[in-house]
Write a protein that holds these residues in place. Sequence first.
Motif, PDB file in Angstrom:
ATOM      1  N   THR A   8     -10.895 -36.401  32.630  1.00  0.00           N
ATOM      2  CA  THR A   8     -11.437 -37.766  32.598  1.00  0.00           C
ATOM      3  C   THR A   8     -10.615 -38.788  33.365  1.00  0.00           C
ATOM      4  OG1 THR A   8     -10.241 -38.477  30.603  1.00  0.00           O
ATOM      5  CG2 THR A   8     -12.316 -37.272  30.281  1.00  0.00           C
ATOM      6  N   ASP A  41     -16.106 -35.370  17.160  1.00  0.00           N
ATOM      7  CA  ASP A  41     -16.810 -35.068  18.409  1.00  0.00           C
ATOM      8  C   ASP A  41     -15.888 -35.334  19.594  1.00  0.00           C
ATOM      9  OD1 ASP A  41     -18.506 -34.734  20.547  1.00  0.00           O
ATOM     10  OD2 ASP A  41     -19.883 -36.358  20.007  1.00  0.00           O
ATOM     11  N   ARG A  42     -15.297 -34.280  20.118  1.00  0.00           N
ATOM     12  CA  ARG A  42     -14.350 -34.431  21.215  1.00  0.00           C
ATOM     13  C   ARG A  42     -14.996 -35.040  22.449  1.00  0.00           C
ATOM     14  NH1 ARG A  42     -11.598 -29.174  23.930  1.00  0.00           N
ATOM     15  NH2 ARG A  42     -13.786 -28.905  24.567  1.00  0.00           N
ATOM     16  N   SER A  43     -16.268 -34.728  22.701  1.00  0.00           N
ATOM     17  CA  SER A  43     -16.919 -35.139  23.940  1.00  0.00           C
ATOM     18  C   SER A  43     -17.043 -36.656  24.075  1.00  0.00           C
ATOM     19  CB  SER A  43     -18.303 -34.497  24.053  1.00  0.00           C
ATOM     20  OG  SER A  43     -19.186 -34.992  23.058  1.00  0.00           O
ATOM     21  N   THR A  44     -17.087 -37.374  22.954  1.00  0.00           N
ATOM     22  CA  THR A  44     -17.175 -38.837  23.012  1.00  0.00           C
ATOM     23  C   THR A  44     -15.874 -39.522  22.593  1.00  0.00           C
ATOM     24  OG1 THR A  44     -18.121 -38.874  20.774  1.00  0.00           O
ATOM     25  CG2 THR A  44     -19.662 -38.898  22.640  1.00  0.00           C
ATOM     26  N   GLY A  89     -22.898 -34.892  28.385  1.00  0.00           N
ATOM     27  CA  GLY A  89     -21.982 -35.267  29.448  1.00  0.00           C
ATOM     28  C   GLY A  89     -22.333 -34.737  30.821  1.00  0.00           C
TER      29      GLY A  89
END
Length: 339
Positions: free
Chosen positions: A39, A150-153, A219
């Motif tokens: 990121t 929630d790792r993705s957010t 994502g």
Amino acid sequence: MIRAAVLAGIGAALPSRSVSNDELAETLDTNDAWIRTRTGIRTRHWTDTGTNTGDLATAAGARALKSAGVDSADLVILATSTGNQPMPGTAPEVATALGLGNVAAYDVSAACSGFLYALSAAAGAIAACVAERVLVIGADVWSTRLNPQDRSTTIIFGDGAGAAVLRAGNGDEPGALLGFDLGSDGIGHELAQVAGGGSRERGSGRPPNPEDAYMTMQGKEMFTHAVNRMAASSEQLLERIGWGAADVDWCAAHQANIRILHTVADVLGVDRSRMLVHLDKAGNTSAASIPLALTDAAKSGQIKAGDRVLMTAFGGGLSWASTAMRWPELDVMEISTDI
């Protein structure tokens, strides 16, 4: 001559609490190197108990007004997807907190594109002689809508606010907004959303699902849309105002992900070094990300008067927007981090 909206001041604010990648790694299956590689984010700021979106918006708005050397505005437009409550809007609270009196004030909900949508609305109000001076704020507190598992957010989003003061002026002045390109595609509305809390959930006849109170995001699909939409919108805007890629000194794109920023630059033919980067310090701050990046770059001297600046954003909705200006001479304050 049609009246133009001219940038007269800018300011921004972040919560005092800084959340590092290492801190998140204590509860999530991740680590600092993985987050930075995927990121570009090193840290983000989250609010503490008792601080809301309106608080951040007020702090950023106050700094923008001070930057412009004024203490009044005819209109306040707040771009946010995380208002203090579903109804009423948060903008009137912010206007009152700033001591602006009984001015017009309303919210704009266009996710990460919200600040540029709000700039467009402000420019229209100035062109129509509805307002002489408009305070535009982008503010979001997404930490209150993130599922901590929630790792993705959770690794991506931060809280923050950025603001700009626009005044009536001429289109050939430094700081004049030179045009806009706006668009949306509701087919992709589920790619980034908070499913609960609205009339769709409440009118479904089903019991509320606690998980629907959190943001969800697909994502990979959002990455592709973000690159394609921001690049295409930027190209259309540049053609409309007569600029080429070589004319762009700085691109202030929505701070979603460093790989998105680099890919948009490559597609546009703008050198990656010309992409402003602030997400490493604050994460994805949604509607606040562009004014935060601009404030940071202007205060550090990265952006200088006369530079040609392209702004472009993409967010949920799906929505996208672009605008551009020649940067004016401004008195810019440091980003506040004591909220």
